[in-house]
Enzyme design. Structure first.
Site, mmCIF file in Angstrom:
data_model
loop_
_atom_site.group_PDB
_atom_site.id
_atom_site.type_symbol
_atom_site.label_atom_id
_atom_site.label_comp_id
_atom_site.label_asym_id
_atom_site.label_seq_id
_atom_site.Cartn_x
_atom_site.Cartn_y
_atom_site.Cartn_z
ATOM 1 N N SER A 102 0.820 -1.209 0.000
ATOM 2 C CA SER A 102 0.000 0.000 0.000
ATOM 3 C C SER A 102 0.855 1.260 0.000
ATOM 4 C CB SER A 102 -0.955 -0.040 1.198
ATOM 5 O OG SER A 102 -1.929 0.962 1.118
ATOM 6 N N ASP A 243 -2.058 6.447 -3.548
ATOM 7 C CA ASP A 243 -0.951 5.758 -2.885
ATOM 8 C C ASP A 243 -0.463 4.630 -3.787
ATOM 9 O OD1 ASP A 243 -3.015 3.938 -2.558
ATOM 10 O OD2 ASP A 243 -2.361 3.315 -0.561
ATOM 11 N N ASP A 245 -0.859 1.454 -4.156
ATOM 12 C CA ASP A 245 -1.759 0.494 -4.800
ATOM 13 C C ASP A 245 -3.093 1.125 -5.173
ATOM 14 O OD1 ASP A 245 -2.723 0.702 -2.182
ATOM 15 O OD2 ASP A 245 -3.359 -1.391 -2.106
ATOM 16 N N ASP A 247 -5.603 2.414 -3.641
ATOM 17 C CA ASP A 247 -6.873 2.224 -2.940
ATOM 18 C C ASP A 247 -7.160 3.378 -1.975
ATOM 19 O OD1 ASP A 247 -5.047 1.665 -0.922
ATOM 20 O OD2 ASP A 247 -6.001 -0.216 -0.297
#
Length: 448
Positions: A102, A243, A245, A247
């Site tokens: 993440s 960010d 990834d 999400d």
């Protein structure tokens, strides 16, 4: 059943160190594959990843684990977490996997698992996988003629771009809007700029040259200064910072001022309430959500339901209360009409839709309330249990008493790294800062 490998967002840690080793990844693939084998059909798993160097290693180990128990593996390459969740459902897969840590920097990596419904696994199911990883894997190995195959899926990015575009109102375009997008050198570095451009925007993309090491480095939603500066430099109308990834998201108005997750939630709730699409009579935030958001929603006769930190817990509360909007101050925004997990690009598109509909600059449309002064500090510790120390507990109690109903204190251990997060908020900023400073000092003394 207890979980030692799984935290609040899957398995995560320093790459090539426990628990983020190839051996653990292979065992996770074997165990999850065993548990999600349902019936006699040829089972399939989809795997996406962000741009970390260690992603190649972890992906190879997972592929070995899944194919060894007879699963067919579809590899997407770099793709946002929400795209993996969506494609798990779209391709009728039995399991979805995202390889990412993440917002952490490249040294870390992680494994997030999604069920066939595209939702993150429950604590109970993760504990079941972990228990199987600790013994009994050999019994599930496939016969030689039943070993799975692995193949690359070339059109996964195009599928997600079209999916994201379909969430934007058909009667609207972004023509004439100048937008900065910071992809954090991460998973969305191709798809996010492409989606915005195809909707008509003039796009200024930064954070789109990943090299395996620069993901989230001085960029992205956790370091949005680069995005804000680019907005001012290009005289853009709006800024978006994802960010690693994709999400989570934070945004910026035309002045470069940050629009955090709480403000995003307020804007979407107001818009959806007005057009009759908001469900549940409000939205779901977390224990970290600013009290200013709560007060603003009350002024609209809407409620704020609070969940534990972690988008999975937000989603659970959304399901319980029948809400279709939820999220975190950090920028995880879940819009269940569109997605089963946080999706930074789709959240940004919903905000852009409001700006296009209202014809107002973001500085007017997206700053709907003044947040209460809120101070958050992270305290790293190497060992021990500082939150069980009597001195720390006493200081937390003293801080709570000092705010005396005019604010609140929240101290919690991170579920993804060895950090204790100390937060306080209230009407008096000086008092809030003093309360946080005193609690942090007690924790540091205990952890020394």
């Amino acid at each position: 059943m207890t979980r030692k490998l799984f935290g609040t967002d899957g398995i995560r840690g320093r790459a090539n160190s426990f628990p983020m080793t190839p051996e653990i990844a292979m065992k996770a693939g074997m165990a999850a594959g065993r548990i999600f084998t349902r019936g006699e059909h040829r089972h399939r798993v989809v795997i996406g990843k962000d741009t970390r160097l260690s992603g190649y290693m972890i992906e190879s180990a997972l592929v070995a684990g899944f194919t060894s128990v007879g699963m067919e593996v579809f590899q997407f390459g770099p793709l946002p977490t929400p795209a993996v969740a969506m494609l798990t459902r779209s391709l009728r897969a039995d399991l979805g996997v995202m390889i990412s840590a993440s917002h952490n920097q490249f040294q870390d990596n992680g494994i997030k698992l999604f069920g066939p419904d595209g939702r993150k696994l429950s604590d109970e199911r993760e504990a079941e996988i972990e228990a199987l990883m600790n013994g009994g894997l050999e019994a599930g190995l496939a016969q030689s003629d039943k070993i799975g195959r692995a193949k690359r899926v070339d059109d996964s990015q195009a599928r997600y771009i079209e999916f994201a575009k379909r969430t934007f109102p058909r009667n609207l375009r972004l023509d004439g809007m100048r937008i900065v997008i910071d992809c954090a050198h991460g998973a969305a570095y191709k798809v996010a700029p492409a989606a915005l451009w195809e909707l008509g925007a003039e796009v200024f993309a930064i954070g789109v040259t990943p090299d395996g090491f620069n993901i989230n480095l001085d960029c992205g939603s956790t370091e949005p200064a680069a995005m804000s500066a680019k907005v001012r430099e290009m005289r853009a109308d709006f800024g978006i910072a994802l960010d690693g990834d994709a999400d989570r998201v934070v945004m910026a108005d035309e002045r470069g001022r940050i629009i955090d997750g709480d403000q995003i939630l307020a804007l979407i709730a107001k818009s959806w309430s007005k057009n009759g699409t908001l469900k549940g009579g409000g939205l779901v935030g977390t224990v970290m959500s600013n009290a200013g958001l709560d007060r603003y929603l009350q002024s609209l006769d809407l409620k704020l339901a609070r969940a534990a930190v972690g988008d999975r817990y937000v989603i659970e509360e959304m399901n319980r209360g029948g809400f279709n909007v939820g999220g975190e101050q950090s920028g995880h925004i879940i819009l269940s009409d569109f997605s089963t997990t946080g999706d930074g690009l789709i959240a940004a598109l919903q905000v852009l839709a409001v700006l296009a509909q209202e014809g107002k600059p973001a500085s007017v449309a997206a700053h709907l309330y003044e947040p209460l002064p809120q101070v958050l500090e992270n305290v790293r510790f190497k060992s021990g249990a500082p939150l069980e120390d009597a001195r720390v507990l006493s200081q937390i109690e003293a801080g709570t008493a000092r705010l005396n109903g005019k604010g609140r204190v929240l101290v919690r251990k991170s579920g993804t790294e060895p950090v204790i997060r100390v937060m306080a908020e209230g009407d008096n900023e000086r008092e809030v800062r003093e309360v946080v400073r005193e609690i942090v000092a007690a924790i540091q003394e205990s952890a020394a």
